[in-house]
Design an enzyme around this catalytic site. Structure first.
Site, PDB file in Angstrom:
ATOM      1  N   PHE A 157       1.071  -1.337  -0.462  1.00 25.25           N
ATOM      2  CA  PHE A 157       0.038  -0.398  -0.292  1.00 25.25           C
ATOM      3  C   PHE A 157       1.099   1.261   0.250  1.00 25.25           C
ATOM      4  CE2 PHE A 157      -2.392   3.511   1.568  1.00 25.25           C
ATOM      5  CZ  PHE A 157      -3.693   3.449   0.885  1.00 25.25           C
ATOM      6  N   ASP A 242       9.084   3.153   1.788  1.00 26.65           N
ATOM      7  CA  ASP A 242       8.103   3.700   1.701  1.00 26.65           C
ATOM      8  C   ASP A 242       7.628   3.775   3.511  1.00 26.65           C
ATOM      9  OD1 ASP A 242       5.588   4.538   2.388  1.00 26.65           O
ATOM     10  OD2 ASP A 242       5.383   3.742   0.720  1.00 26.65           O
ATOM     11  N   LYS A 271       2.747  11.419   6.680  1.00 31.41           N
ATOM     12  CA  LYS A 271       2.136  11.008   7.693  1.00 31.41           C
ATOM     13  C   LYS A 271       2.771  12.268   9.208  1.00 31.41           C
ATOM     14  CE  LYS A 271      -0.729   7.481   6.362  1.00 31.41           C
ATOM     15  NZ  LYS A 271      -1.726   7.923   5.585  1.00 31.41           N
TER      16      LYS A 271
END
Length: 416
Positions: A157, A242, A271
């Protein structure tokens, strides 16, 4: 579970004009569907706690998918935002601003890299990392034009833009959105042999999550990340990590790759970098790689804006002490011990690193969505992922007592 006394910030929910049900119904005709939210309408928050429009208090064990690593409205981050709001918020990158240099210097030093490219969202960071890897492949490695490939892992993801869903294996994310962007090879996660077989002279990079969050917090075998690093070095391609969910303290280290002393060529951050206040992301990497970009080849109106840089610098300052990383590691022991006690009592198994866990619930007791809704009724917020798996990612500010209370609530709903 007993919630702490309400704060002045939480008191702002008093006198809300509409109820939870009314607000949820009001969204239906005007909001396009994307997420499937739990039936709670949050109006205020402080630390690890949120308050809904009807004054009910809930312990947040999702933390905005790790965007709220430092809790809701951390005072140092709010203060930094307020100071900057009174001075300057946006210039665009057509001009320099007085906050960006310090942000770049401190962030690159924190993660042990040379340069950074500021962006806004996590998906933008991934898209930017892909562009940089391809440019490096053509300019430095000598891959023929338009032939560069990138190897990724199944069940990944990395976001939901068109390019990113092109290499997703989640059919919900893909179906109906083609044609897809070429140039990606998908291999099983945690399988070095398969990865090696997929790499050839056209490979620009391996793009991988050190821990797969959306897939259920899948932690690879010890040595896997070191093996990927060695493989990419040996075959002459880049390693892009990531760390948008796994980074910035979540796993008990600054980056998840730090657990294996791996230094990628490029790290993608997002984030938590925005402190739960503004969207902030960054592509951080070596000068050899990020140096391939020339003026005009990439850009972002909001990327690196003064407000984002001020908040991002304050986030880095919190992490520079190492205190939040230590706290995640310590609280992670409490989390693992509590989950271990529930194995065989409604929990089939779990995977955890630091203050992050994927918990597989016995399907006979309910789906992940149903368990999440039962926990909501007990004043605990979590979110399901695939099947009967729920994810736990509390703010790093959560206390041991709060964490144990949340685990007690999980025990209660599993015992029904």
């Amino acid at each position: 579970m007993t919630a702490p006394a309400r704060t002045d910030a939480a008191a702002c929910t008093e006198g809300s004009a509409r109820t939870t049900a009314e607000l949820i119904r009001a969204e239906e005709p005007v909001l396009a569907h994307n997420y499937h939210p739990l039936p709670v309408v949050v109006a205020a928050a402080e630390g690890a706690w949120v308050e809904d429009v009807e004054g009910r208090r809930h312990l947040d064990l999702l933390a905005g998918y790790s965007a709220l690593n430092f809790g809701h409205r951390h005072p140092a981050l709010i203060a930094a935002a307020h100071r900057q709001l009174d001075r300057l918020t946006l210039t665009s990158r057509a001009f320099h601003n007085d906050r960006l240099a310090e942000f770049a210097e401190r962030l690159t030093a924190l993660v042990g890299q040379d340069m950074m490219l500021p962006m806004n969202t996590g998906a933008e960071a991934v898209e930017s990392g892909i562009k940089v890897a391809r440019k490096w492949a053509y300019d430095v490695k000598g891959v023929p034009a338009d032939r560069a490939t990138i190897v990724v892992a199944a069940d990944n993801f990395h976001g939901r833009t068109t390019t990113i869903v092109s290499f997703s294996t989640d059919e919900t994310a893909r179906t109906g959105f083609g044609p897809f962007t070429p140039g990606f090879r998908v291999v099983p996660y945690n399988d070095l042999a398969a990865m090696e077989a997929a790499i050839d002279a056209t490979t620009a990079a391996v793009l991988i999550e050190p821990i797969q969050g959306e897939a259920g917090v899948l932690v690879p075998d010890d040595g896997y990340l070191r093996g990927v690093r060695e493989l990419t070095r040996r075959t002459g391609c880049l390693l892009i990590a990531d760390e948008i969910q796994s980074g910035l303290g979540r796993t008990g280290r600054t980056l998840a790759v730090d657990h294996e002393d791996v230094v990628p060529d490029v790290v993608l951050l997002g984030k938590a970098l925005g402190g739960g206040i503004v969207p902030v992301s960054a592509v951080v990497g070596s000068r050899e790689v990020l140096g391939v970009l020339k003026p005009g080849e990439h850009g972002s109106t909001f990327g690196g804006n003064p407000l984002a840089a001020a908040v991002g610098t304050a986030v880095v300052e919190l992490l520079e002490t190492g205190g939040f990383q230590r706290r995640a590691a310590e609280a992670g022991v409490v989390l693992r011990d509590g989950l271990t006690e529930l194995v065989g009592r409604g929990v089939l198994g779990f995977r955890a690193r630091g203050l992050w866990a994927g918990v597989d619930i016995d399907p006979a007791l309910g789906t992940g969505r149903e368990i999440s809704e039962r926990l909501l009724a007990e004043g605990v917020l979590v979110k399901d992922t695939h099947g009967s798996t729920i994810r736990l990612a509390p703010p790093l500010t959560i206390t041991d007592d709060e964490l144990r209370s949340a685990l007690g609530a999980l025990e209660k709903v599993l015992g029904r």
